[in-house]
Design an enzyme around this catalytic site. Structure first.
Site, PDB file in Angstrom:
ATOM      1  N   GLU A  98     -26.488 -14.713  24.583  1.00  0.00           N
ATOM      2  CA  GLU A  98     -25.777 -13.468  24.297  1.00  0.00           C
ATOM      3  C   GLU A  98     -26.174 -12.442  25.352  1.00  0.00           C
ATOM      4  O   GLU A  98     -27.313 -12.434  25.820  1.00  0.00           O
ATOM      5  CB  GLU A  98     -26.146 -13.020  22.865  1.00  0.00           C
ATOM      6  N   PHE A 155     -22.060 -16.641  23.779  1.00  0.00           N
ATOM      7  CA  PHE A 155     -21.617 -15.358  23.214  1.00  0.00           C
ATOM      8  C   PHE A 155     -21.954 -15.359  21.709  1.00  0.00           C
ATOM      9  O   PHE A 155     -21.084 -15.204  20.861  1.00  0.00           O
ATOM     10  CB  PHE A 155     -20.113 -15.126  23.439  1.00  0.00           C
ATOM     11  N   CYS A 188      -2.116  -0.306   9.367  1.00  0.00           N
ATOM     12  CA  CYS A 188      -1.466  -1.624   9.251  1.00  0.00           C
ATOM     13  C   CYS A 188      -0.103  -1.572   9.941  1.00  0.00           C
ATOM     14  O   CYS A 188       0.594  -0.571   9.838  1.00  0.00           O
ATOM     15  CB  CYS A 188      -1.256  -1.994   7.787  1.00  0.00           C
ATOM     16  N   CYS A 245     -10.344 -14.201  20.077  1.00  0.00           N
ATOM     17  CA  CYS A 245      -9.576 -13.114  19.452  1.00  0.00           C
ATOM     18  C   CYS A 245      -8.425 -12.717  20.370  1.00  0.00           C
ATOM     19  O   CYS A 245      -7.829 -11.662  20.196  1.00  0.00           O
ATOM     20  CB  CYS A 245     -10.485 -11.927  19.166  1.00  0.00           C
ATOM     21  N   CYS A 302      -6.383   2.712   0.077  1.00  0.00           N
ATOM     22  CA  CYS A 302      -6.226   1.696   1.133  1.00  0.00           C
ATOM     23  C   CYS A 302      -6.405   0.290   0.556  1.00  0.00           C
ATOM     24  O   CYS A 302      -7.329   0.027  -0.206  1.00  0.00           O
ATOM     25  CB  CYS A 302      -7.265   1.964   2.209  1.00  0.00           C
ATOM     26  N   ASP A 308     -17.473 -18.113  22.011  1.00  0.00           N
ATOM     27  CA  ASP A 308     -16.738 -17.059  21.285  1.00  0.00           C
ATOM     28  C   ASP A 308     -16.783 -15.761  22.101  1.00  0.00           C
ATOM     29  O   ASP A 308     -17.485 -14.810  21.748  1.00  0.00           O
ATOM     30  CB  ASP A 308     -17.400 -16.860  19.904  1.00  0.00           C
ATOM     31  N   GLN A 353     -18.177  -9.960  12.457  1.00  0.00           N
ATOM     32  CA  GLN A 353     -16.849 -10.322  11.961  1.00  0.00           C
ATOM     33  C   GLN A 353     -16.476  -9.309  10.876  1.00  0.00           C
ATOM     34  O   GLN A 353     -17.327  -8.879  10.095  1.00  0.00           O
ATOM     35  CB  GLN A 353     -16.843 -11.751  11.425  1.00  0.00           C
ATOM     36  N   CYS A 405       0.388   5.871   7.293  1.00  0.00           N
ATOM     37  CA  CYS A 405      -0.834   5.403   7.955  1.00  0.00           C
ATOM     38  C   CYS A 405      -0.493   4.403   9.046  1.00  0.00           C
ATOM     39  O   CYS A 405       0.372   3.545   8.867  1.00  0.00           O
ATOM     40  CB  CYS A 405      -1.743   4.759   6.912  1.00  0.00           C
ATOM     41  N   CYS A 412       0.843  -1.200   0.000  1.00  0.00           N
ATOM     42  CA  CYS A 412       0.000   0.000   0.000  1.00  0.00           C
ATOM     43  C   CYS A 412       0.877   1.248   0.000  1.00  0.00           C
ATOM     44  O   CYS A 412       1.816   1.343   0.784  1.00  0.00           O
ATOM     45  CB  CYS A 412      -0.888  -0.010   1.234  1.00  0.00           C
TER      46      CYS A 412
END
Ligand SMILES: C[S@@+](CC[C@H](N)C(=O)[O-])C[C@H]1O[C@@H](n2cnc3c(N)ncnc32)[C@H](O)[C@@H]1O
Length: 403
Positions: free
Chosen positions: A287, A267, A66, A361, A140, A335, A240, A63, A57
């Site tokens: 949830e 979750f 990333c 995550c 981007c 999750d 997601q 930026c 990029c």
């Protein structure tokens, strides 16, 4: 001063002995620069790593969106897997890894951008590296073309309702009805601003605009497809970030569970896993956010040919499902958010559920929770790392645990 980079830290900085942190470097690289506390100012790479690539990029230098564009894809994949393996080793665990799946460039269908008005117009983008200035990103490589195409409309929103003193946050999600935009930090709403913003929603074909918690306009349903179902998520609800990442996580969850009769999705969010899985099995979705449970419930009721879906709004940190409530399930999906699910994991550990698909995550909290399950007799069969946030240090995974 000349240093050799030993390893990458969790923020993607190269770390040399000291420790000395050098952003933008890779293990094995010899770097020259001026010491500045625990950093190296003006680093120059004397010997580059064979894993170094030209950032794809053109905004990569300015930026901060990333962190790992200078590293090859195989290197990043191996590094992310190693971070998970190290987190497991810290808990005395190890396992097999399935080949990592990376989301392609330009696949982010959900992103949070920063914006502000300037003397000459509007600035929208990601924050520059370690800075509160905003870097513009017209080319981007991360964002879906649909989000990039929404920029003129976003600029118009910021022009109408932004100020030069306050930064706005723009969360944009591509939906079937157009971009769904959630703005925070905007000017206080009055009748004129409401009218102006509503007009912009029409002109720029946004599906919905939410301004500091208030729905300004709903031009079209901000609907998403999950399995055979159509879901309309509440504004700002968890989703997601890429369709490909979602598909990879779902594929691994299916693989982990195998054929099942009745499972619990802990979750569950708006039903990312519940709705597709219900094509083949009964699902009880739990949830904490009532608006999300409702969205899932409506989607389930309006979709034909699904197995039974039941929903429950429940705080799983304070009131986890107890072992006797888990008796009727032949499998579980879990999750949790980054903090993990310590309380619910303890109850799963005391349950008789034969197989668990654990999505995470955060490798550190995952490893902590996995250890509790393994101590209770579960085997950690395999892990699939999913690189949904390519070029970032973010790591996602699905694990199979069984007994
Ligand atoms: C990582 S997201 C996963 C959502 C869903 N599985 C998906 O893939 O879209 C974590 C979810 O946990 C929910 N959550 C956070 N804290 C919670 C709690 N204490 N009890 C129940 N749910 C909670 C969030 O609202 C969010 O939907």
């Amino acid at each position: 001063m000349i240093v050799t980079i030993d390893r990458l830290g969790h923020l993607g900085h190269g770390i040399a002995q000291g420790p000395i942190y050098v952003p933008g470097t890779l293990p094995g690289e010899v770097v020259e620069g001026t010491p500045d506390g625990d950093r190296l100012a003006d680093p120059k790479i004397v010997t580059p790593s064979p894993n170094r690539v030209k950032p794809p990029c053109r905004h990569a230098r300015a930026c901060g969106g990333c962190q790992l564009q200078h590293a090859s894809e195989p290197f990043v994949a191996a590094w992310k897997q190693e971070v998970v393996a190290n987190a497991l080793a810290g808990q005395g665990l190890s396992t097999d890894f399935l080949p990592l799946v990376t989301s392609p460039p330009n696949s982010r269908r959900r992103a949070t951008l920063s914006a502000r008005r300037t003397k000459s117009g509007v600035l929208i983008g990601f924050h520059a590296r370690a800075s509160d200035t905003i870097a513009e990103i017209p080319d981007c490589q991360l964002l879906h073309p649909g989000i990039l195409a929404a920029f003129p409309g976003l600029q118009a929103l910021v022009m109408a309702g932004g100020s030069r003193t306050t930064e706005l946050s723009l969360q944009v999600t591509l939906t079937r009805g157009g971009p769904d935009v959630v703005v925070t930090g905007g000017k206080p709403l009055d009748a004129n601003l409401r009218l102006d913003l509503a007009r912009l929603v029409e002109t720029h074909s946004f599906s919905r605009l939410t301004w500091d918690g208030e729905t300004i306009a709903l031009r079209d349903r901000p609907a998403l497809t999950m399995g055979t179902a159509t879901v309309v998520p509440p504004a700002g609800a968890f989703l997601q970030a890429t369709r490909e990442g979602e598909a990879a996580l779902l594929h691994a969850v299916r693989q982990a569970l195998g054929p099942q009769k009745r499972i619990v999705d802990l979750f569950s969010g708006v039903g990312t896993f519940t709705l597709p899985l219900a094509q083949d099995m009964e699902v009880h979705a739990v949830e904490g956010d009532a608006a999300m449970t409702k969205a899932l419930d409506v989607a389930a009721r309006n979709t034909p040919n699904l197995h039974r879906i039941s929903t429950e709004t429940r705080d799983l940190f304070r009131r986890p499902l107890e072992p006797d409530e888990l008796l009727t399930f032949t499998g579980a999906v879990i999750d949790p958010p980054r903090a993990g699910a310590e309380a619910q994991t303890d109850r799963l550990a005391a349950s008789k559920i034969p197989v668990i698909a654990a999505v995470s995550c955060n490798p550190v909290t995952f490893a902590r929770d996995a250890r509790a399950l393994v101590a209770a007799g579960y085997r950690l069969d395999w892990i699939q790392v999913v690189d949904q946030f390519r070029w970032s240090t973010h790591i996602e995974l699905v694990a199979r645990l069984s007994r």
